[in-house]
Scaffold this active site. Structure first.
Site, PDB file in Angstrom:
ATOM      1  CD  GLU A 165      60.791  30.094  49.751  1.00  0.00           C
ATOM      2  OE1 GLU A 165      61.213  30.450  48.649  1.00  0.00           O
ATOM      3  OE2 GLU A 165      61.286  29.133  50.386  1.00  0.00           O
TER       4      GLU A 165
HETATM    5  C1  TNX Z   1      64.775  30.743  49.367  1.00  0.00           C
HETATM    6  S1  TNX Z   1      65.600  32.575  51.560  1.00  0.00           S
HETATM    7  C2  TNX Z   1      64.582  30.145  50.589  1.00  0.00           C
HETATM    8  C3  TNX Z   1      65.219  28.844  50.870  1.00  0.00           C
HETATM    9  C4  TNX Z   1      65.953  28.303  49.687  1.00  0.00           C
HETATM   10  C5  TNX Z   1      66.685  29.419  48.990  1.00  0.00           C
HETATM   11  C6  TNX Z   1      67.528  28.969  47.847  1.00  0.00           C
HETATM   12  C7  TNX Z   1      64.463  31.863  52.219  1.00  0.00           C
HETATM   13  C8  TNX Z   1      63.973  32.458  53.430  1.00  0.00           C
HETATM   14  N1  TNX Z   1      63.960  30.753  51.644  1.00  0.00           N
HETATM   15  O1  TNX Z   1      64.262  27.918  51.317  1.00  0.00           O
HETATM   16  O2  TNX Z   1      66.849  27.335  50.118  1.00  0.00           O
HETATM   17  O3  TNX Z   1      65.753  30.360  48.527  1.00  0.00           O
HETATM   18  O4  TNX Z   1      68.278  30.017  47.341  1.00  0.00           O
END
Ligand code: TNX
Length: 529
Positions: free
Chosen positions: A344
């Site tokens: 992300e």
């Molecule tokens: C996605 S899964 C994220 C996390 C969040 C989560 C909440 C991932 C690699 N990143 O930063 O906590 O969703 O469900």
């Protein structure tokens, strides 16, 4: 008084007459109740199991755990652990056989046979007969898993170690068992909310009961830095000082972290440390201004947005910092992995992002560790021994094509922070609602058509903690879905079915209660009391 009793009788008989009149005949038989007493309730279900119901073995005060001659210190430690499970601190101590001595009746014998290569590192053979129990493995890991099977063959009262007058009986069985996947993991997000080392150790014990073997710790994110780094003390002191919602946060000192690692090791669980970067780094950016391109630290962050932070990838100071962090963490874990996160990132160009991932990979390798990254890292030039962790639509398949391995953490199946149904108070719902059946009823080999089973290292269930505060919250979201995932990761696909699983799982209710686990009583499971 008498009158009112007569009146009650009258009403009752009128009622009965009414029911008989309404039905006209005897009620049709009720549909059968779900079978709630399966022949055994082992989870994950063993690869091969044959019951010999007449061969019950009874543990009594004379039952002794013995270790075959020459099995070594690890086997002796596991034997001690089993003796403790059987009788708590008052247990008859486990005993090593002297050379030439054979185990007598009323013993549970543990032995290692490295020639049993077909069992692999983690497999075991267990025979429960009327007069004795024998457990054989090629390596200590297998003995430990076999002990968990013994534990589950015994009634749940075994979990009340101090209780008197327990009747500990095991049904006769012959089991040959080994896991489908080498990686059967759970992830704890200790960054969004902090839980202390004791809570982590409790989670480790629950993982061990279900033969999970990796604990991935998400140690840093925007909201908190949770591990002491001696060369960069502000990370813990400033970055660790808060959490989602503005609570006090916290971090593990090196001594506390060493304690977690040692505890996990004693349960044959590998700790996988993650420092998420270049995004999810607000806590670090707030601690060290030089990690920001403008040289100015942002304030600490206690919300739950994602994607807004990034390390400054064009400054050399950033890589010196990465090296310090990786070097110190590498020294804290005996295990081969370092997880760099990498998910992300919205504040870099794609090219900047990929070059950063490649530089971090070089740093991790130079510090003697194997890198793991979330699915977004796959398009970078990754070494074949780097591992990619899939969580949503991504290019993990690219990594398999170059000979690399993938861990599956698909959001809609394995995200333990998703709500069970629309009434679940805790958790999020971006990946969907995940009932126990959704968590269980899938096949890793066919989840992603481009990734065959040979490209998979295994499965992992992440527990993100934006909405979780107390340990009870964590347990409620993880259990029983993590138990379902444990079976997905361990048992052969052909040996498992939802209908059989839900009945075995139902029988874990008193065991989980005895252990004090705050689990979700899914309406899909015919829980026994
Ligand atoms: C996605 S899964 C994220 C996390 C969040 C989560 C909440 C991932 C690699 N990143 O930063 O906590 O969703 O469900």
């Amino acid at each position: 008084m008498i009158r009112s009793t007569n009146r009650a009788r009258q009403v009752l008989s009128l009622g009965v007459m009414f029911v008989i009149a309404a039905c006209g005949r005897r009620q049709p038989p009720r549909p059968p109740e779900p079978v709630s007493r399966p022949a055994h309730a082992i989870v994950p279900v063993p690869a091969s199991l044959q019951l010999v119901p007449t061969d019950t073995f009874a543990v009594d005060s004379a039952t002794t755990v013995v270790v075959a001659t020459g099995a070594g210190a690890e086997a002796e430690r596991i034997a001690g652990y089993l003796a403790y499970l059987l009788a708590g601190p008052a247990a008859r101590p486990a005993r090593s056989l002297s050379p030439g001595e054979t185990a007598s009746a009323n013993t549970i014998q543990l032995s290692l046979d490295p020639a049993k290569t077909s069992l692999g590192q983690e497999g075991y053979e267990l025979v429960v007969a009327r007069d004795r129990v024998t457990l054989v493995a090629a390596a200590p890991n297998g003995l430990f898993h076999g002990v968990q099977t013994i534990r589950q063959l015994l009634p749940w009262s075994i979990e009340h170690r101090g209780a008197l007058n327990r009747r500990l009986r095991m049904p006769g069985v012959r089991i040959t068992d080994s896991p489908r996947f080498a990686w059967r993991g759970a992830m704890l997000d200790v960054s969004r909310h902090f839980i202390d080392a004791e809570a982590v150790k409790r989670y480790i014990d629950l993982l061990a009961l279900y033969k999970l073997n990796r604990l991935h710790l998400h140690l840093a994110d925007d909201q908190g830095w949770r591990i002491e780094i001696t060369s960069r003390p502000n990370l813990a002191a400033i970055g660790g000082s808060t959490q989602v919602g503005g609570g006090p946060g916290g971090y593990y000192t090196k001594a506390q972290f060493a304690d977690i690692v040692a505890y996990a090791t004693s349960r044959f669980i590998t700790i996988v440390p993650e420092i998420d970067m270049p995004g999810h780094t607000n806590a670090a950016l707030a601690s060290y201004p030089e990690l920001n391109c403008d040289g100015v630290s942002p304030p600490l962050y206690t919300g739950i947005r994602v994607g807004f932070s990034t390390l400054c990838v064009t400054k050399e100071e950033t890589y010196a910092w990465v090296n310090d962090v990786v070097r110190e963490i590498a020294a804290m874990v005996p295990t081969p992995y370092f997880h760099m996160g990498g998910d992300e990132v919205e504040k870099l160009t794609h090219d900047q992002y990929l070059r950063f991932v490649e530089r971090v990979q070089d740093i991790v390798t130079a510090n003697g560790k194997q890198m793991i990254g979330w699915g977004e890292t796959a398009p970078a030039k990754l070494a074949a021994n780097t591992i990619v962790q899939h969580w949503k639509r991504d290019s993990s398949a690219l990594h398999v094509a170059r000979g690399g391995k993938v861990i599956l953490s698909p959001g809609p199946k394995t995200y333990l922070d998703m709500k069970y149904d629309s009434t679940t108070v805790l958790g999020l719902r971006w990946a969907g609602l995940i009932e126990v059946r959704d968590a269980y009823d899938w096949n890793p080999a066919t989840l992603l058509p481009e990734i065959p089973e040979s490209g998979l290292l295994g499965v992992e269930g992440p527990l993100w903690a934006e909405t979780l505060i107390k340990l009870e919250d964590y347990e409620y979201m993880a259990f029983p879905r993590l138990i379902a995932l444990a079976e997905v990761g361990w048992s052969p696909q052909s040996g498992r079915s939802w209908d059989a699983f839900r009945v075995r799982l139902a029988n874990h209710a008193p065991r989980l209660s005895a252990l004090g686990v705050n689990y979700y009583r899914s309406p899909q499971v015919p829980w026994v009391r």
